[in-house]
Write a protein that holds these residues in place. Structure first.
Motif, mmCIF file in Angstrom:
data_model
loop_
_atom_site.group_PDB
_atom_site.id
_atom_site.type_symbol
_atom_site.label_atom_id
_atom_site.label_comp_id
_atom_site.label_asym_id
_atom_site.label_seq_id
_atom_site.Cartn_x
_atom_site.Cartn_y
_atom_site.Cartn_z
ATOM 1 N N LEU A 42 -6.664 5.694 4.809
ATOM 2 C CA LEU A 42 -5.886 4.487 5.088
ATOM 3 C C LEU A 42 -6.560 3.538 6.069
ATOM 4 C CD1 LEU A 42 -3.309 2.866 4.611
ATOM 5 C CD2 LEU A 42 -2.196 4.238 6.391
ATOM 6 N N PRO A 43 -7.215 4.017 7.142
ATOM 7 C CA PRO A 43 -7.855 3.058 8.058
ATOM 8 C C PRO A 43 -8.841 2.113 7.377
ATOM 9 C CG PRO A 43 -7.711 5.205 9.104
ATOM 10 C CD PRO A 43 -7.281 5.401 7.669
ATOM 11 N N ALA A 44 -9.637 2.629 6.450
ATOM 12 C CA ALA A 44 -10.597 1.760 5.753
ATOM 13 C C ALA A 44 -9.877 0.725 4.901
ATOM 14 C CB ALA A 44 -11.535 2.607 4.886
ATOM 15 N N GLY A 54 -4.472 0.635 -3.346
ATOM 16 C CA GLY A 54 -4.363 2.053 -3.103
ATOM 17 C C GLY A 54 -4.772 2.393 -1.676
ATOM 18 N N SER A 55 -4.209 3.447 -1.136
ATOM 19 C CA SER A 55 -4.524 3.826 0.243
ATOM 20 C C SER A 55 -5.946 4.354 0.383
ATOM 21 C CB SER A 55 -3.537 4.883 0.744
ATOM 22 O OG SER A 55 -3.627 6.063 -0.029
ATOM 23 N N ASP A 56 -6.607 4.660 -0.733
ATOM 24 C CA ASP A 56 -8.004 5.085 -0.671
ATOM 25 C C ASP A 56 -8.928 4.055 -1.325
ATOM 26 O OD1 ASP A 56 -7.090 5.528 -3.221
ATOM 27 O OD2 ASP A 56 -8.050 7.478 -3.468
ATOM 28 N N ASP A 57 -8.450 2.825 -1.460
ATOM 29 C CA ASP A 57 -9.258 1.717 -1.965
ATOM 30 C C ASP A 57 -9.442 0.696 -0.849
ATOM 31 O OD1 ASP A 57 -8.991 2.975 -4.502
ATOM 32 O OD2 ASP A 57 -7.101 1.912 -4.827
ATOM 33 N N TRP A 58 -10.276 -0.294 -1.091
ATOM 34 C CA TRP A 58 -10.453 -1.329 -0.079
ATOM 35 C C TRP A 58 -10.899 -2.628 -0.748
ATOM 36 C CZ3 TRP A 58 -13.360 3.003 -0.795
ATOM 37 C CH2 TRP A 58 -14.695 2.843 -1.149
ATOM 38 N N LEU A 59 -10.569 -3.741 -0.104
ATOM 39 C CA LEU A 59 -10.987 -5.048 -0.604
ATOM 40 C C LEU A 59 -12.503 -5.163 -0.518
ATOM 41 C CD1 LEU A 59 -8.215 -7.328 0.935
ATOM 42 C CD2 LEU A 59 -8.430 -6.557 -1.433
ATOM 43 N N HIS A 60 -13.089 -5.814 -1.503
ATOM 44 C CA HIS A 60 -14.540 -5.798 -1.684
ATOM 45 C C HIS A 60 -15.292 -6.474 -0.545
ATOM 46 C CE1 HIS A 60 -18.368 -5.775 -3.742
ATOM 47 N NE2 HIS A 60 -18.434 -7.095 -3.726
ATOM 48 N N ASP A 61 -14.769 -7.579 -0.035
ATOM 49 C CA ASP A 61 -15.436 -8.298 1.046
ATOM 50 C C ASP A 61 -14.398 -9.096 1.820
ATOM 51 O OD1 ASP A 61 -15.310 -11.147 -0.104
ATOM 52 O OD2 ASP A 61 -16.352 -10.081 -1.721
ATOM 53 N N ASP A 62 -14.831 -9.769 2.873
ATOM 54 C CA ASP A 62 -13.896 -10.434 3.779
ATOM 55 C C ASP A 62 -13.325 -11.736 3.229
ATOM 56 O OD1 ASP A 62 -14.490 -8.386 5.460
ATOM 57 O OD2 ASP A 62 -15.677 -9.554 6.883
ATOM 58 N N ILE A 78 0.846 -1.188 0.000
ATOM 59 C CA ILE A 78 0.000 0.000 0.000
ATOM 60 C C ILE A 78 0.886 1.243 0.000
ATOM 61 C CG2 ILE A 78 -1.861 1.255 1.153
ATOM 62 C CD1 ILE A 78 -2.685 -1.312 2.528
ATOM 63 N N PRO A 79 1.048 1.930 -1.135
ATOM 64 C CA PRO A 79 1.783 3.193 -1.150
ATOM 65 C C PRO A 79 0.960 4.291 -0.473
ATOM 66 C CG PRO A 79 1.661 2.208 -3.352
ATOM 67 C CD PRO A 79 0.657 1.510 -2.489
ATOM 68 N N THR A 80 1.613 5.152 0.302
ATOM 69 C CA THR A 80 0.891 6.220 0.991
ATOM 70 C C THR A 80 1.634 7.545 0.886
ATOM 71 O OG1 THR A 80 1.976 5.699 3.101
ATOM 72 C CG2 THR A 80 -0.164 4.670 2.686
ATOM 73 N N LEU A 81 0.862 8.602 0.888
ATOM 74 C CA LEU A 81 1.360 9.968 1.035
ATOM 75 C C LEU A 81 0.205 10.808 1.550
ATOM 76 C CD1 LEU A 81 3.444 12.221 0.743
ATOM 77 C CD2 LEU A 81 2.699 12.503 -1.635
ATOM 78 N N SER A 95 5.759 7.951 1.558
ATOM 79 C CA SER A 95 6.643 8.969 0.979
ATOM 80 C C SER A 95 6.771 10.166 1.920
ATOM 81 C CB SER A 95 6.112 9.414 -0.386
ATOM 82 O OG SER A 95 7.024 10.291 -1.013
ATOM 83 N N VAL A 96 7.083 9.873 3.192
ATOM 84 C CA VAL A 96 7.292 10.884 4.231
ATOM 85 C C VAL A 96 6.057 11.772 4.364
ATOM 86 C CG1 VAL A 96 8.911 12.556 5.185
ATOM 87 C CG2 VAL A 96 9.729 10.867 3.554
ATOM 88 N N SER A 97 4.965 11.154 4.782
ATOM 89 C CA SER A 97 3.717 11.890 4.968
ATOM 90 C C SER A 97 3.857 12.935 6.067
ATOM 91 C CB SER A 97 2.587 10.916 5.322
ATOM 92 O OG SER A 97 2.267 10.096 4.228
ATOM 93 N N GLY A 98 3.164 14.056 5.882
ATOM 94 C CA GLY A 98 3.191 15.124 6.882
ATOM 95 C C GLY A 98 1.937 15.204 7.715
ATOM 96 N N ASP A 99 0.993 14.290 7.494
ATOM 97 C CA ASP A 99 -0.233 14.276 8.297
ATOM 98 C C ASP A 99 -0.129 13.166 9.342
ATOM 99 O OD1 ASP A 99 -0.468 12.009 6.756
ATOM 100 O OD2 ASP A 99 -2.366 12.564 5.823
ATOM 101 N N GLN A 100 -1.229 12.511 9.662
ATOM 102 C CA GLN A 100 -1.240 11.482 10.703
ATOM 103 C C GLN A 100 -1.065 10.063 10.160
ATOM 104 O OE1 GLN A 100 -1.313 12.223 14.074
ATOM 105 N NE2 GLN A 100 -1.002 14.260 13.178
#
Length: 309
Positions: A22-24, A94-102, A13-16, A44-49
């Motif tokens: 990201l939690p979802a 993606g950090s703003d995507d999620w797996l469809h089901d469990d 999971i790439p993040t910035l 990539s050295v995020s500046g938020d939480q």
């Protein structure tokens, strides 16, 4: 499960600055019924939480690992994830995507079992930008018109040793380039799984045109396809329009420019005529949607009348 003692899947999971989404994404992974996976957050050295969120999740679940350092974009981050992964198969979320089901990972695991497991397995995705599932089973010809979402694909880890990693020269379509290389290699086993893998969030890489990719990869492969299968395929108006948009988006205005990109494949008469029609208006004007469609249709009729397609 099935005697697995090491991670079967490596989820990258790439993040910035991804603290809002990201939690979802992580919850959709951690709630999977199939549990033999590791998660690599390539930040990539995020500046938020974002980093605080990863730390909190990591303290609760040791399968989550983190690397945070400057990179050259999302594909550079994905390449780092490939090098770090220890699972048999790699999946990019993606950090703003999620797996469809469990049961996504469980279903994919079942699809990968067998004496000769595939090198690449892919399914479908859903999202606000799509009407229904995107986008079913792909042939190589279909792949030259649209890409498979990387959120739908599981790659065998050693596939990258043979095919190579993401080409950072292609800032928007390095994943498309990789998939074309995979489908073009007849020694690789590719399997389609008819199920939804992931859901898209609102973000993602811009859908803008990746000119180097179009010129260096897409056009040579499409010319090769035309040579092998014949220009009569362009009697289909959607197929003709696809070529029209490729030439327009690449900014190619004349036959010599196209020939430089051909890798020795012949330039059909219909494409030469297509370029002549596109030159009737300035390149900027050609990008006006309605005008471009009208001009495309006129050139299509012309090529039909002179039996060029």
């Amino acid at each position: 499960m099935d005697g697995i003692t090491t991670p079967f899947f490596s989820i990258v999971i790439p993040t910035l600055n991804s603290d809002k989404t990201l939690p979802a994404a992580l919850d959709s992974v951690l709630h999977q019924q199939f549990t033999h996976f590791e998660v690599w957050i390539i930040d990539s050295v995020s500046g938020d939480q974002t980093l605080s969120i990863v730390k909190t999740y990591g303290e609760k679940d040791g399968r989550i690992r983190l690397v945070s350092e400057k990179d050259k974009g999302i594909y550079d981050a994905m390449n780092k994830g490939i090098r770090l992964a220890v699972g048999s198969y790699i999946f990019f979320l993606g950090s703003d995507d999620w797996l469809h089901d469990d049961n996504v990972l469980g279903s994919v695991f079942e699809g990968l079992k067998g004496a000769t497991p595939p090198d690449l397995l892919y399914g479908n995705v859903v999202g606000a930008n799509y009407k229904g599932h995107y986008d079913g089973e792909f042939s190589f010809e279909k792949l030259l018109k649209k890409n498979i979402s990387h959120q739908a694909i599981f790659y065998k880890r050693d596939l990258f040793d043979k095919i190579g990693y993401y080409n950072l020269s292609y800032r928007a379509h390095a994943d498309w380039d990789l998939n074309i290389r995979c489908f073009a290699d007849s020694s690789l086993r590719v399997t389609y799984l008819d199920r939804v893998i992931a859901e898209f969030g609102a973000g993602g890489i811009s859908a803008g045109h990746d000119i180097p990719f179009i010129k260096e990869v897409l056009i040579p492969e499409k010319l090769k396809m035309l040579e092998a299968r014949g220009t009569d395929r362009l009697r289909s108006l959607p197929a003709y329009d696809d070529w029209w948009r490729v030439l327009r988006n690449a900014g190619i205005r004349d036959e010599p420019s196209l020939r430089q990109l051909s890798n020795g494949h012949p330039i059909p008469r219909c494409l030469k005529n297509m370029l002549r029609w596109q030159r009737l208006v300035p390149q900027k004007t050609l990008r006006i949607g309605v005008l471009s469609k009208c001009l495309m249709f006129a050139s299509y009729l012309y090529n039909l009348l002179i039996a060029a397609i």
